[in-house]
Design an enzyme around this catalytic site. Sequence first.
Site, mmCIF file in Angstrom:
data_model
loop_
_atom_site.group_PDB
_atom_site.id
_atom_site.type_symbol
_atom_site.label_atom_id
_atom_site.label_comp_id
_atom_site.label_asym_id
_atom_site.label_seq_id
_atom_site.Cartn_x
_atom_site.Cartn_y
_atom_site.Cartn_z
ATOM 1 N N ARG A 71 -2.831 -12.574 -1.709
ATOM 2 C CA ARG A 71 -1.492 -12.208 -1.088
ATOM 3 C C ARG A 71 -0.552 -12.078 -2.046
ATOM 4 O O ARG A 71 0.960 -11.487 -1.765
ATOM 5 C CB ARG A 71 -1.401 -13.133 0.211
ATOM 6 C CG ARG A 71 -0.199 -11.794 1.526
ATOM 7 C CD ARG A 71 0.074 -13.536 2.283
ATOM 8 N NE ARG A 71 -0.946 -13.081 3.444
ATOM 9 C CZ ARG A 71 -1.387 -14.491 4.471
ATOM 10 N NH1 ARG A 71 -0.738 -15.113 4.504
ATOM 11 N NH2 ARG A 71 -2.498 -14.736 4.318
ATOM 12 N N TYR A 111 2.107 -9.255 -2.703
ATOM 13 C CA TYR A 111 3.975 -9.562 -2.610
ATOM 14 C C TYR A 111 4.432 -9.452 -4.272
ATOM 15 O O TYR A 111 5.229 -8.911 -4.713
ATOM 16 C CB TYR A 111 4.261 -11.282 -2.690
ATOM 17 C CG TYR A 111 3.231 -11.536 -0.939
ATOM 18 C CD1 TYR A 111 3.927 -10.065 -0.494
ATOM 19 C CD2 TYR A 111 3.957 -12.510 -0.464
ATOM 20 C CE1 TYR A 111 3.117 -10.561 1.124
ATOM 21 C CE2 TYR A 111 3.759 -13.024 0.763
ATOM 22 C CZ TYR A 111 3.101 -12.034 1.356
ATOM 23 O OH TYR A 111 3.212 -12.502 2.789
ATOM 24 N N TYR A 116 10.055 -5.654 8.212
ATOM 25 C CA TYR A 116 9.708 -5.682 9.446
ATOM 26 C C TYR A 116 10.457 -6.945 10.084
ATOM 27 O O TYR A 116 10.392 -8.562 9.215
ATOM 28 C CB TYR A 116 8.048 -5.342 9.596
ATOM 29 C CG TYR A 116 8.092 -5.828 11.408
ATOM 30 C CD1 TYR A 116 8.041 -5.150 12.130
ATOM 31 C CD2 TYR A 116 6.764 -7.101 11.678
ATOM 32 C CE1 TYR A 116 7.498 -5.949 13.568
ATOM 33 C CE2 TYR A 116 7.068 -6.936 12.558
ATOM 34 C CZ TYR A 116 7.053 -6.103 14.040
ATOM 35 O OH TYR A 116 6.779 -6.216 15.516
HETATM 36 C C1 LIG Z 1 5.020 -12.005 7.712
HETATM 37 S S1 LIG Z 1 5.382 -12.749 8.897
HETATM 38 C C2 LIG Z 1 6.698 -11.850 9.845
HETATM 39 C C3 LIG Z 1 7.970 -12.247 10.526
HETATM 40 C C4 LIG Z 1 9.297 -10.814 10.398
HETATM 41 N N1 LIG Z 1 9.840 -10.831 8.933
HETATM 42 C C5 LIG Z 1 10.321 -11.685 11.683
HETATM 43 O O1 LIG Z 1 11.324 -11.587 11.499
HETATM 44 O O2 LIG Z 1 10.377 -11.781 12.486
HETATM 45 C C6 LIG Z 1 4.024 -12.516 10.243
HETATM 46 C C7 LIG Z 1 3.854 -13.096 11.780
HETATM 47 O O3 LIG Z 1 5.458 -12.487 11.984
HETATM 48 C C8 LIG Z 1 5.191 -12.808 13.523
HETATM 49 N N2 LIG Z 1 4.936 -11.722 14.582
HETATM 50 C C9 LIG Z 1 5.312 -10.467 14.016
HETATM 51 N N3 LIG Z 1 5.465 -9.751 14.631
HETATM 52 C C10 LIG Z 1 5.769 -10.460 16.258
HETATM 53 C C11 LIG Z 1 5.795 -9.315 17.135
HETATM 54 N N4 LIG Z 1 5.761 -9.499 17.264
HETATM 55 N N5 LIG Z 1 5.596 -11.034 18.583
HETATM 56 C C12 LIG Z 1 5.783 -12.719 18.025
HETATM 57 N N6 LIG Z 1 5.408 -12.742 16.635
HETATM 58 C C13 LIG Z 1 5.426 -12.031 16.304
HETATM 59 C C14 LIG Z 1 3.766 -13.709 13.644
HETATM 60 O O4 LIG Z 1 3.634 -14.551 14.163
HETATM 61 C C15 LIG Z 1 2.912 -12.543 12.796
HETATM 62 O O5 LIG Z 1 2.248 -13.780 12.044
#
Ligand SMILES: C[S@@+](CC[C@H](N)C(=O)[O-])C[C@H]1O[C@@H](n2cnc3c(N)ncnc32)[C@H](O)[C@@H]1O
Length: 264
Positions: free
Chosen positions: A66, A70, A92
């Site tokens: 990973r 990045y 995202y």
């Molecule tokens: C790489 S992180 C990105 C987080 C993102 N930047 C944010 O602001 O939420 C990815 C993690 O965010 C959380 N996540 C992302 N999408 C989500 C969703 N729709 N509902 C709940 N948790 C979410 C999960 O824990 C997932 O494994």
Amino acid sequence: MSKGVLVVVGTGIQVTTHMTAQAESVIRQADKVFYTIPDQLGDAWMQALNPTAESLSSLYKGHKRRLDTYQLMVEHIVTAVRLGLNVCAVFYGHPGVFVLPAHEAIKQARAEGFRAWMCPGISAEDCLFADLNIDPATYGCQSYEATDFLITHPQIDTSSHLIVWQIGAVGNMQEPHKRKEQGLQILTEVLQHHYPPRHLVTVYEASPLPRYSPRIQTLPLHQLPQAAVSSLSTLYVPPCHKKSPDYAMMARLGIDPKDVMKDW
Ligand SMILES: C[S@@+](CC[C@H](N)C(=O)[O-])C[C@H]1O[C@@H](n2cnc3c(N)ncnc32)[C@H](O)[C@@H]1O
């Protein structure tokens, strides 16, 4: 040649409705847009906002570490800044929440003398507070990435809210995210050193689409390994006991105990 600029923005969780006016304006005005967004709706939306938009998701291909992926993302983004372009990198959710390449791209661009900054966005944690009706100010809130939580042994305050991110990829340091069955089992074991096995926890997924409900599965902690978990799942663990207030400190601060918030 004009001097390159980097602005990092977030889409929010529901790409078409959570994006801030500030983020949208930055995307529209950029000379070049890079993005990583987990669904096809996001691709169409990015193209509509700025035809230069280029997905970085192909960099995930090939089962790399990973961190190597990045680094490639950072290099891609900063190369365009070096060409003198006004670059926007879109991630995202909130672009600064659990998004290492966003922070690294800003550091790298600044280290090379370019202007670089980040606009905030709506994170999964923000959605969790709204959908699960939780206020982090009540009891305090700790937030950890699942694998990091297991390998660094942070001090957990079980009288606070606990949020554990990336429970769908515990122990997986490669892309694409592959679920490791034993990872969730180990996380459950370790959490049971702190919380009773029957303590109710919630696997939470905010809906990425407007008008759809979030996925909320509440179950006893010991059953967590059987929960339906995806790459979007976040774990919420409520407090398992209450802190008692320090009345001597309240007296020192001149606080009337009746003014301290109670549960309604
Ligand atoms: C790489 S992180 C990105 C987080 C993102 N930047 C944010 O602001 O939420 C990815 C993690 O965010 C959380 N996540 C992302 N999408 C989500 C969703 N729709 N509902 C709940 N948790 C979410 C999960 O824990 C997932 O494994």
